[in-house]
Motif scaffolding. Structure first.
Motif, mmCIF file in Angstrom:
data_model
loop_
_atom_site.group_PDB
_atom_site.id
_atom_site.type_symbol
_atom_site.label_atom_id
_atom_site.label_comp_id
_atom_site.label_asym_id
_atom_site.label_seq_id
_atom_site.Cartn_x
_atom_site.Cartn_y
_atom_site.Cartn_z
ATOM 1 N N ILE A 188 0.814 -1.218 0.000
ATOM 2 C CA ILE A 188 0.000 0.000 0.000
ATOM 3 C C ILE A 188 0.850 1.273 0.000
ATOM 4 C CG2 ILE A 188 -1.932 -1.168 1.108
ATOM 5 C CD1 ILE A 188 -1.193 0.320 3.698
ATOM 6 N N ARG A 189 2.046 1.226 0.524
ATOM 7 C CA ARG A 189 2.871 2.438 0.588
ATOM 8 C C ARG A 189 3.523 2.780 -0.745
ATOM 9 N NH1 ARG A 189 3.840 3.700 6.134
ATOM 10 N NH2 ARG A 189 3.283 1.961 7.525
ATOM 11 N N THR A 190 3.521 1.832 -1.699
ATOM 12 C CA THR A 190 4.180 2.100 -2.980
ATOM 13 C C THR A 190 3.234 1.993 -4.167
ATOM 14 O OG1 THR A 190 4.882 -0.216 -3.298
ATOM 15 C CG2 THR A 190 6.377 1.239 -2.074
ATOM 16 N N GLN A 191 1.935 1.964 -3.911
ATOM 17 C CA GLN A 191 0.996 1.913 -5.030
ATOM 18 C C GLN A 191 1.117 3.201 -5.847
ATOM 19 O OE1 GLN A 191 -2.406 1.148 -2.527
ATOM 20 N NE2 GLN A 191 -2.476 -1.016 -3.104
ATOM 21 N N PRO A 192 1.045 3.111 -7.162
ATOM 22 C CA PRO A 192 1.422 4.249 -8.014
ATOM 23 C C PRO A 192 0.583 5.502 -7.861
ATOM 24 C CG PRO A 192 0.524 2.435 -9.327
ATOM 25 C CD PRO A 192 0.749 1.908 -7.960
ATOM 26 N N TRP A 193 -0.623 5.394 -7.335
ATOM 27 C CA TRP A 193 -1.413 6.612 -7.126
ATOM 28 C C TRP A 193 -1.023 7.326 -5.847
ATOM 29 C CZ3 TRP A 193 -3.050 1.680 -7.635
ATOM 30 C CH2 TRP A 193 -3.566 1.038 -6.509
ATOM 31 N N VAL A 194 -0.213 6.657 -4.977
ATOM 32 C CA VAL A 194 0.229 7.303 -3.746
ATOM 33 C C VAL A 194 1.753 7.400 -3.643
ATOM 34 C CG1 VAL A 194 -1.829 6.644 -2.447
ATOM 35 C CG2 VAL A 194 0.166 5.128 -2.442
ATOM 36 N N TYR A 195 2.461 6.838 -4.626
ATOM 37 C CA TYR A 195 3.925 6.821 -4.552
ATOM 38 C C TYR A 195 4.524 6.941 -5.946
ATOM 39 C CZ TYR A 195 8.663 5.049 -3.661
ATOM 40 O OH TYR A 195 10.026 4.889 -3.584
ATOM 41 N N ALA A 196 5.387 7.913 -6.112
ATOM 42 C CA ALA A 196 6.101 8.090 -7.379
ATOM 43 C C ALA A 196 7.409 7.314 -7.276
ATOM 44 C CB ALA A 196 6.379 9.569 -7.643
ATOM 45 N N GLY A 197 7.455 6.144 -7.856
ATOM 46 C CA GLY A 197 8.682 5.363 -7.755
ATOM 47 C C GLY A 197 8.469 3.869 -7.826
ATOM 48 N N HIS A 198 7.204 3.419 -7.905
ATOM 49 C CA HIS A 198 6.981 1.983 -8.081
ATOM 50 C C HIS A 198 7.596 1.574 -9.419
ATOM 51 C CE1 HIS A 198 5.062 -1.890 -8.761
ATOM 52 N NE2 HIS A 198 4.664 -1.886 -7.500
ATOM 53 N N PRO A 199 8.346 0.458 -9.470
ATOM 54 C CA PRO A 199 9.013 0.072 -10.716
ATOM 55 C C PRO A 199 8.082 -0.109 -11.904
ATOM 56 C CG PRO A 199 9.075 -1.711 -9.080
ATOM 57 C CD PRO A 199 8.640 -0.476 -8.373
ATOM 58 N N HIS A 200 6.805 -0.349 -11.644
ATOM 59 C CA HIS A 200 5.845 -0.499 -12.737
ATOM 60 C C HIS A 200 4.700 0.511 -12.616
ATOM 61 C CE1 HIS A 200 8.104 -4.071 -13.581
ATOM 62 N NE2 HIS A 200 7.740 -4.647 -12.448
ATOM 63 N N GLN A 255 8.920 12.822 -5.846
ATOM 64 C CA GLN A 255 8.840 12.442 -4.438
ATOM 65 C C GLN A 255 9.096 13.640 -3.530
ATOM 66 O OE1 GLN A 255 11.645 9.213 -4.166
ATOM 67 N NE2 GLN A 255 10.207 7.705 -4.976
ATOM 68 N N ALA A 256 10.032 14.511 -3.945
ATOM 69 C CA ALA A 256 10.303 15.719 -3.161
ATOM 70 C C ALA A 256 9.077 16.628 -3.128
ATOM 71 C CB ALA A 256 11.500 16.467 -3.760
ATOM 72 N N LEU A 257 8.363 16.698 -4.237
ATOM 73 C CA LEU A 257 7.150 17.508 -4.295
ATOM 74 C C LEU A 257 6.094 16.985 -3.322
ATOM 75 C CD1 LEU A 257 5.549 19.788 -5.721
ATOM 76 C CD2 LEU A 257 4.767 18.056 -7.347
ATOM 77 N N ASP A 258 5.934 15.663 -3.278
ATOM 78 C CA ASP A 258 4.960 15.071 -2.354
ATOM 79 C C ASP A 258 5.338 15.341 -0.905
ATOM 80 O OD1 ASP A 258 3.405 14.097 -4.444
ATOM 81 O OD2 ASP A 258 4.479 12.199 -4.528
ATOM 82 N N ARG A 259 6.625 15.278 -0.612
ATOM 83 C CA ARG A 259 7.074 15.585 0.751
ATOM 84 C C ARG A 259 6.806 17.055 1.092
ATOM 85 N NH1 ARG A 259 11.464 12.268 -0.806
ATOM 86 N NH2 ARG A 259 12.741 14.110 -1.268
ATOM 87 N N GLU A 260 7.027 17.907 0.119
ATOM 88 C CA GLU A 260 6.794 19.341 0.328
ATOM 89 C C GLU A 260 5.338 19.621 0.686
ATOM 90 O OE1 GLU A 260 6.864 23.417 -2.366
ATOM 91 O OE2 GLU A 260 8.192 21.750 -2.908
ATOM 92 N N TYR A 261 4.435 18.866 0.079
ATOM 93 C CA TYR A 261 3.014 19.031 0.356
ATOM 94 C C TYR A 261 2.590 18.295 1.629
ATOM 95 C CZ TYR A 261 1.622 21.419 -3.946
ATOM 96 O OH TYR A 261 1.445 22.339 -4.954
ATOM 97 N N GLY A 262 3.504 17.537 2.225
ATOM 98 C CA GLY A 262 3.157 16.788 3.438
ATOM 99 C C GLY A 262 2.264 15.593 3.171
ATOM 100 N N PHE A 263 2.343 15.071 1.953
ATOM 101 C CA PHE A 263 1.482 13.950 1.592
ATOM 102 C C PHE A 263 1.945 12.673 2.281
ATOM 103 C CE2 PHE A 263 0.594 10.274 -1.188
ATOM 104 C CZ PHE A 263 -0.792 10.324 -1.185
ATOM 105 N N VAL A 264 0.989 11.918 2.828
ATOM 106 C CA VAL A 264 1.260 10.612 3.439
ATOM 107 C C VAL A 264 0.401 9.581 2.728
ATOM 108 C CG1 VAL A 264 1.149 9.213 5.534
ATOM 109 C CG2 VAL A 264 1.803 11.632 5.672
ATOM 110 N N ALA A 265 1.040 8.562 2.177
ATOM 111 C CA ALA A 265 0.310 7.528 1.447
ATOM 112 C C ALA A 265 -0.668 6.812 2.365
ATOM 113 C CB ALA A 265 1.287 6.519 0.840
ATOM 114 N N HIS A 266 -1.932 6.756 1.935
ATOM 115 C CA HIS A 266 -2.983 6.047 2.674
ATOM 116 C C HIS A 266 -3.047 6.480 4.142
ATOM 117 C CE1 HIS A 266 -4.186 3.443 -0.584
ATOM 118 N NE2 HIS A 266 -2.946 3.067 -0.794
ATOM 119 N N ARG A 267 -3.020 7.770 4.349
ATOM 120 C CA ARG A 267 -3.037 8.308 5.717
ATOM 121 C C ARG A 267 -4.226 7.771 6.520
ATOM 122 N NH1 ARG A 267 -0.998 13.286 7.657
ATOM 123 N NH2 ARG A 267 -0.675 13.995 5.511
ATOM 124 N N LYS A 268 -5.409 7.789 5.918
ATOM 125 C CA LYS A 268 -6.617 7.362 6.641
ATOM 126 C C LYS A 268 -6.622 5.855 6.889
ATOM 127 C CE LYS A 268 -9.414 11.229 4.995
ATOM 128 N NZ LYS A 268 -10.613 11.653 4.228
#
Length: 311
Positions: A188-200, A255-268
């Motif tokens: 869940i932490r690397t699914q492509p809609w929440v993480y930029a970097g999944h190999p596929h 990934q840096a952009l997501d960190r800048e926005y404070g995004f957390v994958a699947h926070r809820k």
């Protein structure tokens, strides 16, 4: 069912996976000429266990057990998780022979390194599955535990679930051209809609981009998912809906952009997991106190140390 009957597909998802569900549905429809009926399901009609140890991890964990009843206990149905992407004709899965099996799963899926994932893709013989959701949930803690139930085995006799779906219909976080028919993004932490970097992840983003090009989804709908915290902000950059940051559109810049926005994958969802863990600890504290009331102060102290005050 007749030769022209639609392929019936039920996909488990909660609110956070609405976008993933739509992308999966698009990929299914794009690769088949057959009529399909694709339906999203959740725990809405399932009773919730009183014991927190048996509470569902997700808001759709119990929904799959309602599928035979939803189909009037007639014909076949496919169950799939929503965190998937299809690359082949779903008719191949639909046509898998059930013979004497009540459920067909992918060939080799029992041997995958991640145990229990075989039940994420199933072909169900609804006419032979007399499942009742309330009875199944009531069996938790008495006839089986949660993890065993999610593997389906306690609901069947030996031989009633067989590996009959061709290999490649439940490839876990891997894609092999010519083999992979369905890519399952399991982590869940690397699914492509929440993480930029999944190999596929580019395969999923490409499918979503195709939906935009075809008018099957509007930019505002994707923005809404980002604003709700269900999709990463950098997804808008990948789709050219927002300008690229100074670092460009590379993985590290996204990934840096997501960190800048404070995004957390699947926070809820992670908060749900944490609350479930806390509820189980609270239940164990209370049970221990009932068994040894003279140590209640100690059990309360341990609970407060781990989870803080308040209960």
């Amino acid at each position: 069912m007749t030769a022209t009957s639609p392929v019936r597909i039920f996909c488990g998802a909660d609110r956070s996976q609405q976008l993933a569900f739509r992308v999966l549905a698009h990929s299914i429809e794009r690769h088949t000429s057959r009529p399909v009926e694709i339906r999203l399901i959740d725990n809405g009609d399932a009773p919730m266990p009183a014991d927190p140890r048996h509470a569902p991890y997700t808001e759709f964990s119990f929904a799959r057990f309602a599928i035979p009843a939803m189909c009037g206990h007639a014909g076949k149905a496919i169950y799939m998780d929503s965190d998937m992407l299809v690359f082949a004709d779903i008719g191949e899965l639909w046509d898998s022979p059930l013979d004497d099996a009540k459920i067909a799963i992918e060939v080799g899926s029992r041997d995958q390194e991640t145990r229990g994932r075989h039940a994420a893709v199933m072909l169900l013989d609804c006419a032979r599955l007399d499942w009742k959701v309330a009875d199944i949930v009531a069996g938790l803690g008495e006839r089986y535990d949660y993890n065993a139930l999610m593997a389906i085995d306690p609901l069947l006799q030996p031989g009633e679930m067989q590996e009959r779906i061709p290999a490649g219909w439940n490839d876990l976080d891997r894609y092999e051209a010519g083999r992979t028919r369905n890519l399952h993004y399991t982590e869940i932490r690397t699914q492509p809609w929440v993480y930029a970097g999944h190999p596929h992840g580019d395969l999923w983003v490409r499918e979503l981009r195709g939906m935009l090009d075809e008018g099957d989804i509007e930019p505002e709908e994707i923005r809404a998912e980002v604003e709700a915290g269900y999709a990463r902000p950098s997804l808008l950059v990948e789709l050219a809906l927002e300008p690229a940051p100074a670092g460009g559109r590379g993985t590290e810049a996204l990934q840096a952009l997501d960190r800048e926005y404070g995004f957390v994958a699947h926070r809820k969802l992670l908060a749900r997991f944490a609350e479930r863990k806390k509820a189980i600890a609270r239940w164990r504290r209370d049970e221990a106190t009932r068994a040894r009331p003279w140590l209640g102060w100690w059990y309360a102290l341990v609970y407060r140390y781990r989870y803080g005050k308040g209960e």
